[in-house]
Design a protein around this motif. Structure first.
Motif, PDB file in Angstrom:
ATOM      1  N   HIS A 139       1.516   1.906  -5.402  1.00  0.00           N
ATOM      2  CA  HIS A 139       1.008   0.990  -4.809  1.00  0.00           C
ATOM      3  C   HIS A 139      -0.108  -0.193  -5.553  1.00  0.00           C
ATOM      4  N   ASN A 161       0.835  -1.446  -0.313  1.00  0.00           N
ATOM      5  CA  ASN A 161       0.445  -0.366   0.378  1.00  0.00           C
ATOM      6  C   ASN A 161       0.884   1.292  -0.041  1.00  0.00           C
ATOM      7  N   ARG A 162       1.789   0.864   0.041  1.00  0.00           N
ATOM      8  CA  ARG A 162       3.226   2.034  -0.455  1.00  0.00           C
ATOM      9  C   ARG A 162       3.747   2.163  -1.296  1.00  0.00           C
ATOM     10  N   TRP A 163       4.224   3.716  -1.643  1.00  0.00           N
ATOM     11  CA  TRP A 163       5.084   3.968  -2.847  1.00  0.00           C
ATOM     12  C   TRP A 163       6.164   3.895  -2.955  1.00  0.00           C
TER      13      TRP A 163
END
Length: 871
Positions: A146, A75-77
């Motif tokens: 993400h 869920n992160r970049w």
């Protein structure tokens, strides 16, 4: 054109909250928006999760339930960065190419956006010619957003919208651990004024002789592309062909059409033909294309190709509407002895060439001749297809779509179809050049309605059918697997064309009645579940979890194989296991027993049945229990070895319908001989024994192997004897001019309680093992170390299913046979082969430790017993 691999350079990666790298600074405060991590060393190819683990920012995701603590990563970049230098000479055109981005990326040179890309299985290519003319270096950044919220195994296929490997979102053999990263090589392509574009090399054969040679033909089609608008003409294109020994057999100049297309045909008399594993050799010819402009070599391409005739024919007795499921190569019908393959790791980017080589080795040594590359996984990296060419493993390649449980209808979403077409075009253009590629399939278990496989009439599959016709018309395209007319195996006659199922042992006697009487034409997916070996269980289960459990009673066990609970099954067959090692032994035995019967039952109907493809060869993360033959750590299970025996080029089987008998009950069942080659004289001995090794009945049979069918050799008839412990062993052995073999025994029971409960007491107390000679093999990573071990049973009862284990954990190990039953006074020699581990990603720690270990160490043990002997 030449490629400079940028993957081995120094890369870094850093994590951010979504959109933060785009914004950079706080609107309110004007200060820098910091990342969720600092910059850290990155692996390319690789996955962020592995880099985070190396940096100590996440726990080992495969142990216990640790993967749950890693789900935030998807869920992160994530920003990758490196510096690339201008090559010398720089050529006419410089392309930055990412062969696999996972999944949605924006690529920057400094602050300049080169472009965006979405999709795992087609290249992202950017022209950086002018940028590298202006500067000697390029600061390169790859921003990966993400992971998309795609469907897991339980979901709606009709709503899929990506070409991302879906098993990582949670499947029955995996957890949810969704990789993000640069999953294949990043390269700088240096082009001259002209370079090759797409090329297609295909082969055919005719006039095939008894010695396996024939009139071979190689078709070459290539395209030349100009890389500069004012590029001069005057090109010379040469094609050369060398035989498998490196001898030049043909060379010619190719004429270039106005559009850059060129073609040639090489006719090769007495060509050495390519055969699948078990049917012949795999000689590969080298085709080299050389493009010159005057004296300058502008580009070069090399292809290794096998020459063979490929056909598809109907099964014996098949209904008119049935698809042609039987593969015919060089005029011979090939009985499919196949395995389904999932990706080798959740973190598939980190899989090494060594891991691919080990898995293909296990296929070949296990007598398999086809691998189905499953549609919920990957278009695998190129080295895998090369290894299959070299080892005679035919490939059934699925496009990237799969069933989802809630509905299985192929997606019609426009964004999905656009991506699917890109994936298909890229896969077809390259993989068609591999002789091992045999079948294309639209995907896994796609269904227009429950239990009804989708057909070519589906608009999604119609696109793929047309693309296969355009790019690779010589190969069969199946709409999906299974391809119907019903999805699942059934007792109803006439409906089982290509079917899937089941994936569990069906119980005694129904398992034997169902598969023994079935009439399916092709069994392209089925399995039986079984626990991993103790050596592997210790690696990912904490000590408190190392005792027999049902999945409902342990969240940790459930996390590592919820669907594959065998405790109730195995207690019904053996009674309650005292510890995890005993449970693992019992579970593996039932997996091997269940699979062997299915394989032998199908093979007895050759070519009414065209073959079997076991679900599954491997697993991408460690499961307590699963339907795999080889566990995550590369350890073959008991089922692998019983499958190997059932798949052997010459095999003898006993047809039976149950395991549990009454004392004195008549036993009258046929013996069959299965063989690739007809007319081989074979002698078979059948013995009925008790646990003490007393021969209670013996029968001899003679025959000659039949042409393209199983040979009923005769009936084994006796009254089921009363034995001291209720166990009755039927052991088959055969002899031909080429050699002999003793096969794994069939074990029946007349016990009052659970059928196999008396087996607990066959602990191999009299087993002795001795290494016969030193290990043979040089000290390098690719060497196969070999040693022979002499086994002897000096006890008073059978040493059951004796097998070896490599104890240093520095080597992968396989053997000519394993799980050998020795009766009192018997001896046996087993040849062991070991390869130094070279796994990547989370297996790299084992590989690093392996480098310090001089030689393998091997220990033997009997099932349900201790160990004896080391080497």
């Amino acid at each position: 054109m030449r490629e400079i691999n940028a993957s081995g350079q120094s890369w870094e990666v850093k994590g951010f909250w979504p959109w933060v790298p785009i914004k950079g600074t706080s609107m309110e405060l004007g200060q820098e928006l910091m990342g969720v991590t600092e910059w850290m060393p990155a692996t390319v190819p690789g996955a962020v999760q592995y880099d985070l683990y190396r940096a100590g920012l996440i726990p080992h995701p495969y142990k216990d339930m640790n993967s749950l603590a890693c789900e935030w990563v998807e869920n992160r970049w994530w920003m990758y960065r490196t510096t690339i230098r201008r090559p010398e000479p720089a050529g006419e055109k410089l392309e930055l190419v990412f062969k696999g981005l996972d999944y949605e990326a924006a690529i920057y040179a400094g602050t300049k956006l080169l472009g965006e890309h979405k999709g795992m299985f087609h290249e992202a290519a950017f022209d950086v010619t002018e940028l590298l003319r202006q500067s000697e270096t390029l600061e390169l950044s790859v921003l990966l957003r993400h992971a998309p919220d795609e469907m897991a195994q339980i979901g709606k296929t009709s709503d899929t919208f990506t070409q991302k490997s879906r098993f990582t979102y949670k499947w029955d053999f995996s957890t949810r651990l969704v990789p993000i990263g640069i999953w294949d090589d990043a390269v700088l392509r240096v082009h001259g004024a002209f370079s090759f574009g797409e090329a297609y090399v295909r082969t055919e054969a005719a006039a095939i002789a008894p010695d396996g040679t024939g009139a071979g033909r190689i078709h070459v089609n290539a395209r030349v592309e100009a890389n500069r608008a004012d590029a001069a003409a005057g090109l010379a294109l040469t094609a050369e062909c060398r035989d498998p020994d490196g001898k030049l057999v043909a060379a010619r100049e190719l004429a270039l059409e106005d559009d850059g297309a060129a073609s040639a045909v090489f006719d090769i008399e007495g060509a050495r033909l390519w055969y699948p594993n078990g049917y012949g050799e795999q000689p590969l010819y080298e085709v080299k294309l050389i493009l010159r402009g005057g004296a300058e070599k502008l580009d070069e391409r090399t292809y290794r190709v096998g020459i063979r005739q490929l056909e598809y024919v109907a099964n014996d007795g098949a209904p008119e509407e049935a698809l042609p499921y039987t593969v015919k190569i060089n005029g011979r019908r090939i009985y499919i002895r196949g395995v389904n393959m999932t990706p080798l790791d959740h973190l598939y980017a980190n899989v090494t060439d060594g891991q691919y080589a080990w898995m293909v080795r296990l296929m070949k040594e296990g007598n398999a001749n086809l691998v189905r590359v499953w549609g919920g996984g990957l278009i695998e990296k190129k080295r895998f297809y090369e290894l299959c060419d070299e080892n005679g493993i035919m490939i059934w390649q699925e496009f990237i779509q799969s069933s989802s449980g809630v509905d299985n209808i192929p997606s019609k979403r426009p964004e999905f179809l656009a991506l699917l077409e890109k994936t298909a075009r890229a896969a077809l253009a390259d993989r068609r050049n591999h002789v091992s590629l045999t079948v294309w399939s639209g995907g896994n278990e796609l269904m227009s309605e429950p239990n009804k496989p989708s057909t070519m009439d589906d608009s999604n599959l119609a696109i793929l059918k047309e693309l296969v016709r355009e790019y690779d018309p010589q190969r069969l395209f199946l709409p999906t697997s299974a391809s119907g007319p019903v999805e699942y195996i059934t007792e109803e006659k006439g409906l089982g064309h290509d079917v899937h199922g089941h994936w569990k042992y069906q119980g005694d006697p129904y398992h034997y009645e169902l598969y023994g009487e079935n009439d399916n034409l092709f069994h392209s997916e089925f399995g039986v579940d079984g626990l991993s070996r103790m050596k592997s269980l210790r690696k990912f289960l904490n000590e408190g979890e190392r005792r027999p459990k049902a999945m409902k009673d342990s969240l940790v066990w459930r996390h590592h194989g919820e669907w594959w609970d065998t405790l109730a099954r195995d207690e019904a067959m053996f009674g309650k296991p005292g510890d995890l090692a005993v449970f693992s032994d019992a579970s593996q035995w039932m997996q091997a027993e269940g699979l062997r019967f299915i394989l032998e039952a199908n093979r007895r109907r050759k070519f009414s049945n065209s073959g079997s493809i076991i679900w599954q060869l491997n697993e991408p993360w460690p499961n307590v229990s699963c339907t795999n033959l080889v566990d995550y750590y590369g350890e073959p299970k008991m089922a692998y070895y019983w499958t190997k025996a059932a798949f052997a080029p010459l095999h003898v089987s006993l047809d039976y319908r149950k395991l549990k008998y009454a004392k004195g009950e008549p036993f009258r069942r046929l013996l069959y001989v299965h063989a690739h080659e007809p007319g081989v004289a074979v002698s078979v001995r059948a013995e009925v024994l008790d646990s003490a090794g007393s021969v209670l009945h013996r029968a001899e049979y003679e025959g000659a192997t039949a042409h393209e069918r199983a040979l009923p050799l005769g009936e084994l008839a006796f009254a089921m004897p009363e034995t001291a412990d209720g166990l009755v062993f039927v052991r088959l052995a055969y002899r031909t001019e080429q050699g002999s073999a003793v096969l794994p025994p069939y074990v029946f029971s007349t016990a009052d309680g659970p059928a196999y409960e008396p087996a607990w007491r066959l602990d191999g107390a009299g087993l002795e093992a001795r290494q016969a000679g030193e290990w043979r093999g040089a000290a390098d990573a690719a060497t196969v170390y070999r040693a022979a071990f002499e086994l002897r049973n000096d006890g008073e009862r059978a040493a059951l299913h004796v097998h070896a284990e490599e104890t240093t954990d520095g080597f992968w190990m396989e053997a000519d046979e394993q799980y050998v039953t020795l009766f009192p006074g018997e001896t046996h020699t087993v040849d062991i082969r070991c390869v130094r581990k070279s796994g990547g990603g989370l297996l790299a720690e084992e590989a690093a430790a392996a480098a310090a270990i001089a030689l393998p160490q091997v220990r033997f043990r009997a099932m349900f017993g201790g160990s004896s002997g080391r080497g």
